[in-house]
Design a protein around this motif. Sequence first.
Motif, PDB file in Angstrom:
ATOM      1  N   ALA A 173      41.017  36.372  53.953  1.00 52.81           N
ATOM      2  CA  ALA A 173      40.465  37.700  53.691  1.00 52.81           C
ATOM      3  C   ALA A 173      41.493  38.786  54.004  1.00 52.81           C
ATOM      4  CB  ALA A 173      39.200  37.915  54.515  1.00 52.81           C
ATOM      5  N   ARG A 174      42.239  38.610  55.094  1.00 53.01           N
ATOM      6  CA  ARG A 174      43.270  39.586  55.445  1.00 53.01           C
ATOM      7  C   ARG A 174      44.385  39.601  54.407  1.00 53.01           C
ATOM      8  NH1 ARG A 174      44.190  39.425  61.944  1.00 53.01           N
ATOM      9  NH2 ARG A 174      42.012  39.604  62.545  1.00 53.01           N
ATOM     10  N   ASP A 206      44.101  38.747  51.199  1.00 51.05           N
ATOM     11  CA  ASP A 206      43.572  39.350  49.975  1.00 51.05           C
ATOM     12  C   ASP A 206      43.488  40.863  50.091  1.00 51.05           C
ATOM     13  OD1 ASP A 206      43.354  36.787  48.972  1.00 51.05           O
ATOM     14  OD2 ASP A 206      41.189  36.643  49.349  1.00 51.05           O
ATOM     15  N   ARG A 207      43.064  41.344  51.248  1.00 55.70           N
ATOM     16  CA  ARG A 207      42.951  42.790  51.448  1.00 55.70           C
ATOM     17  C   ARG A 207      44.325  43.459  51.425  1.00 55.70           C
ATOM     18  NH1 ARG A 207      42.777  46.700  55.565  1.00 55.70           N
ATOM     19  NH2 ARG A 207      41.254  48.333  55.146  1.00 55.70           N
ATOM     20  N   ALA A 208      45.302  42.857  52.111  1.00 55.34           N
ATOM     21  CA  ALA A 208      46.649  43.435  52.140  1.00 55.34           C
ATOM     22  C   ALA A 208      47.259  43.446  50.743  1.00 55.34           C
ATOM     23  CB  ALA A 208      47.541  42.664  53.112  1.00 55.34           C
ATOM     24  N   ALA A 219      45.630  43.526  47.866  1.00 54.76           N
ATOM     25  CA  ALA A 219      44.919  44.531  47.062  1.00 54.76           C
ATOM     26  C   ALA A 219      45.394  45.941  47.414  1.00 54.76           C
ATOM     27  CB  ALA A 219      43.418  44.403  47.277  1.00 54.76           C
ATOM     28  N   LEU A 220      45.576  46.213  48.702  1.00 51.84           N
ATOM     29  CA  LEU A 220      46.078  47.525  49.102  1.00 51.84           C
ATOM     30  C   LEU A 220      47.490  47.753  48.574  1.00 51.84           C
ATOM     31  CD1 LEU A 220      44.732  47.704  52.748  1.00 51.84           C
ATOM     32  CD2 LEU A 220      44.115  49.223  50.867  1.00 51.84           C
TER      33      LEU A 220
END
Length: 74
Positions: free
Chosen positions: A27-28, A30-32, A34-35
């Motif tokens: 999840a971390r 994927d979030r990084a 995407a950002l």
Amino acid sequence: MHLEHPRLPAPRRRNRTEKPAGSDLQARHDRAAALARGFEAAGDKVAAERFYQQADHFRRLLNGKTSQPGTAVI
């Protein structure tokens, strides 16, 4: 006259001795990623690179390719 101040409560600290679970790392990552793509689309190359590096860090942790201190990476 009373000059003593009431004692402030100690700040709460997170226990960082435990490693995050694999799904949390995913999840971390994927979030990084995407950002990073978002900042790149907005034209902020510095912030995008920062988040790409974070995503790469989490990907390495997920793949188990972290090197131990004192070992050479070839």
